[in-house]
Scaffold this motif. Structure first.
Motif, PDB file in Angstrom:
ATOM      1  N   HIS A 227       0.836  -1.201   0.000  1.00 16.58           N
ATOM      2  CA  HIS A 227       0.000   0.000   0.000  1.00 16.58           C
ATOM      3  C   HIS A 227       0.877   1.260   0.000  1.00 16.58           C
ATOM      4  CE1 HIS A 227      -2.312  -3.255   1.880  1.00 16.58           C
ATOM      5  NE2 HIS A 227      -3.394  -2.683   1.382  1.00 16.58           N
ATOM      6  N   GLN A 228       1.940   1.241   0.824  1.00 19.86           N
ATOM      7  CA  GLN A 228       2.838   2.384   0.892  1.00 19.86           C
ATOM      8  C   GLN A 228       3.593   2.558  -0.423  1.00 19.86           C
ATOM      9  OE1 GLN A 228       4.984   0.989   4.399  1.00 19.86           O
ATOM     10  NE2 GLN A 228       4.113   2.638   5.619  1.00 19.86           N
ATOM     11  N   ALA A 231       1.344   4.123  -2.912  1.00 18.27           N
ATOM     12  CA  ALA A 231       1.201   5.555  -2.637  1.00 18.27           C
ATOM     13  C   ALA A 231       2.404   6.322  -3.167  1.00 18.27           C
ATOM     14  CB  ALA A 231       1.037   5.785  -1.136  1.00 18.27           C
ATOM     15  N   MET A 232       3.603   5.737  -3.034  1.00 19.54           N
ATOM     16  CA  MET A 232       4.813   6.373  -3.577  1.00 19.54           C
ATOM     17  C   MET A 232       4.741   6.454  -5.095  1.00 19.54           C
ATOM     18  SD  MET A 232       7.673   4.363  -1.337  1.00 19.54           S
ATOM     19  CE  MET A 232       7.404   4.034   0.390  1.00 19.54           C
ATOM     20  N   ILE A 234       2.032   6.604  -6.935  1.00 14.19           N
ATOM     21  CA  ILE A 234       1.053   7.630  -7.290  1.00 14.19           C
ATOM     22  C   ILE A 234       1.672   9.016  -7.164  1.00 14.19           C
ATOM     23  CG2 ILE A 234      -1.118   8.709  -6.551  1.00 14.19           C
ATOM     24  CD1 ILE A 234      -2.090   5.891  -5.759  1.00 14.19           C
ATOM     25  N   ARG A 235       2.411   9.224  -6.072  1.00 18.54           N
ATOM     26  CA  ARG A 235       3.061  10.523  -5.887  1.00 18.54           C
ATOM     27  C   ARG A 235       4.074  10.779  -7.000  1.00 18.54           C
ATOM     28  NH1 ARG A 235       7.831  12.397  -3.617  1.00 18.54           N
ATOM     29  NH2 ARG A 235       7.719  14.524  -2.774  1.00 18.54           N
ATOM     30  N   ARG A 238       2.326  11.793 -10.160  1.00 19.77           N
ATOM     31  CA  ARG A 238       1.831  13.165 -10.042  1.00 19.77           C
ATOM     32  C   ARG A 238       2.946  14.177 -10.266  1.00 19.77           C
ATOM     33  NH1 ARG A 238      -1.881  12.349  -4.618  1.00 19.77           N
ATOM     34  NH2 ARG A 238      -3.812  11.710  -5.661  1.00 19.77           N
ATOM     35  N   TYR A 286      -1.325   6.916 -14.639  1.00 15.27           N
ATOM     36  CA  TYR A 286      -2.102   7.376 -13.490  1.00 15.27           C
ATOM     37  C   TYR A 286      -3.459   6.676 -13.446  1.00 15.27           C
ATOM     38  CZ  TYR A 286      -3.895  10.484  -9.910  1.00 15.27           C
ATOM     39  OH  TYR A 286      -4.421  10.980  -8.739  1.00 15.27           O
ATOM     40  N   TYR A 290      -4.995   4.490 -10.466  1.00 16.03           N
ATOM     41  CA  TYR A 290      -6.312   4.839  -9.916  1.00 16.03           C
ATOM     42  C   TYR A 290      -7.241   3.626  -9.940  1.00 16.03           C
ATOM     43  CZ  TYR A 290     -10.990   6.842  -9.629  1.00 16.03           C
ATOM     44  OH  TYR A 290     -12.291   7.107  -9.273  1.00 16.03           O
ATOM     45  N   ASP A 293      -6.204   1.151  -7.267  1.00 21.45           N
ATOM     46  CA  ASP A 293      -6.569   1.664  -5.948  1.00 21.45           C
ATOM     47  C   ASP A 293      -8.076   1.507  -5.711  1.00 21.45           C
ATOM     48  OD1 ASP A 293      -5.845   3.145  -3.485  1.00 21.45           O
ATOM     49  OD2 ASP A 293      -7.149   4.691  -4.330  1.00 21.45           O
ATOM     50  N   LYS A 297     -10.111  -0.744  -2.830  1.00 19.00           N
ATOM     51  CA  LYS A 297     -11.016  -0.142  -1.842  1.00 19.00           C
ATOM     52  C   LYS A 297     -12.454  -0.624  -1.968  1.00 19.00           C
ATOM     53  CE  LYS A 297      -8.194   4.024  -1.291  1.00 19.00           C
ATOM     54  NZ  LYS A 297      -8.067   5.460  -1.587  1.00 19.00           N
TER      55      LYS A 297
END
Length: 326
Positions: A227-228, A231-232, A234-235, A238, A286, A290, A293, A297
């Protein structure tokens, strides 16, 4: 400008805190009976005001450090009490040094400090300066470090100067004659998680997917949560989107950093990689992240607290798809 308000900031925390020590030592040497105090997050504004605005009975000077002290609430209180005007009037006997390595340039109190305080900014060293520093540091401690071995050390330990100086001292102590060798570096230093993360993201950005997959599994083996890592990723995408947009507008790196609020060092390191992508490729990547993710969820992936196998597999497939969009 408030002459007795000084800001020490920047990602190079080693140089920043060395500068703080310099000011402490210089103050002690000049004012033997002077007072040095530090205010942190647990202190309230009234305590700081009392220290700043109450002259010492014997007329001695006062040097005050604030570290992690300021918040939007405390700054608002300071504005209402006219604290900074009173500080200006106390120039003769009191100086405040604000020590804040990381500043959010979007908040009001940060903007105030950057415009009204005397600022000293300590940015990370570029590659040449970093290796020159490490070689000289080893020499100052009675050791020997070649350029090639300095590169080996940084590749394992990262570019944080606090960590690197401690590693050098350890390696010199472990050497018979002070000479740092490749064998010592391999034996006594551990690869830092942040170094592996950077290498993973760099290879991902270069679309060197085989190496990225190896590093991805290395991070999982080191205990990093998928998960972490996602997140990296995705960042990172971006950041590429922001930089690619700036490049398409023919902006230089400094302007891109200013407009995006990205750290100049991040822009400098990432910009050459962003040139490899078109905006359409970035949008595709991206969207893939998305979708993954969203599936995670909404129950589209079967997961439990001790089994992230489907998420890991989904991330692997996504990375392989990134290579096909080159």
């Amino acid at each position: 400008m408030i002459p007795n308000l000084i800001l020490l900031t920047g990602a190079d925390t080693y140089s920043l805190f060395q500068r703080k020590r310099f000011y402490q030592k210089a103050f002690r040497n000049k004012y033997a009976d002077g007072e040095i105090e530090t205010f942190e997050a647990s202190h309230d504004l009234s305590s700081l005001e009392n220290a700043v605005l109450t002259p010492n009975l014997f007329g001695s000077k006062r040097l005050i450090f604030t570290e992690g002290f300021w918040t939007p609430e405390k700054f608002e209180q300071a504005e209402k009490s006219n604290f900074f005007q009173k500080l200006l009037e106390a120039t003769e006997f009191c100086t405040i040094m604000v020590v804040e390595p990381n500043l959010d340039k979007r908040v009001k109190w940060t903007k105030f400090l950057l415009s009204d305080a005397k600022s000293e900014v300590f940015e990370p060293l570029d590659e040449t300066a970093l290796h020159n520093f490490l070689i000289k540091y080893a020499q100052s401690r009675g050791g020997q470090l070649s350029l090639a071995l300095s590169r080996d050390l940084v590749s394992r330990a990262g570019n944080d100067l606090w960590m690197l100086t401690q590693e050098i001292e350890k390696l010199i102590l472990s050497s018979d004659d002070g000479a740092i060798t490749k064998a010592l570096i391999q034996e006594l230093t551990l690869k830092r998680t942040e170094v592996v993360i950077w290498s993973f993201l760099e290879n991902l950005s270069k679309q060197n997917i085989p190496q990225a997959l190896i590093l991805f599994h290395g991070l999982i083996d080191m205990g990093e949560s998928p998960h972490q890592i996602m997140a990296m990723m995705i960042r990172e995408i971006r950041i590429h989107a922001q930089i690619r947009s700036g490049l398409d507008q023919h902006l230089d790196s400094k302007t891109i950093a200013t407009r995006t609020n990205l750290h100049p060092f991040v822009v400098q390191k990432t910009l050459p990689l962003s040139r490899h992508f078109t905006m359409d490729q970035i949008r595709t990547m991206y969207q893939g992240l998305y979708d993954l993710d969203r599936r995670m969820k909404t129950g589209g992936l079967q997961m439990s607290t001790d089994d992230s196998g489907e998420l890991i597999l989904g991330m692997e497939k996504l990375m392989i798809q990134m290579q096909s969009h080159r």
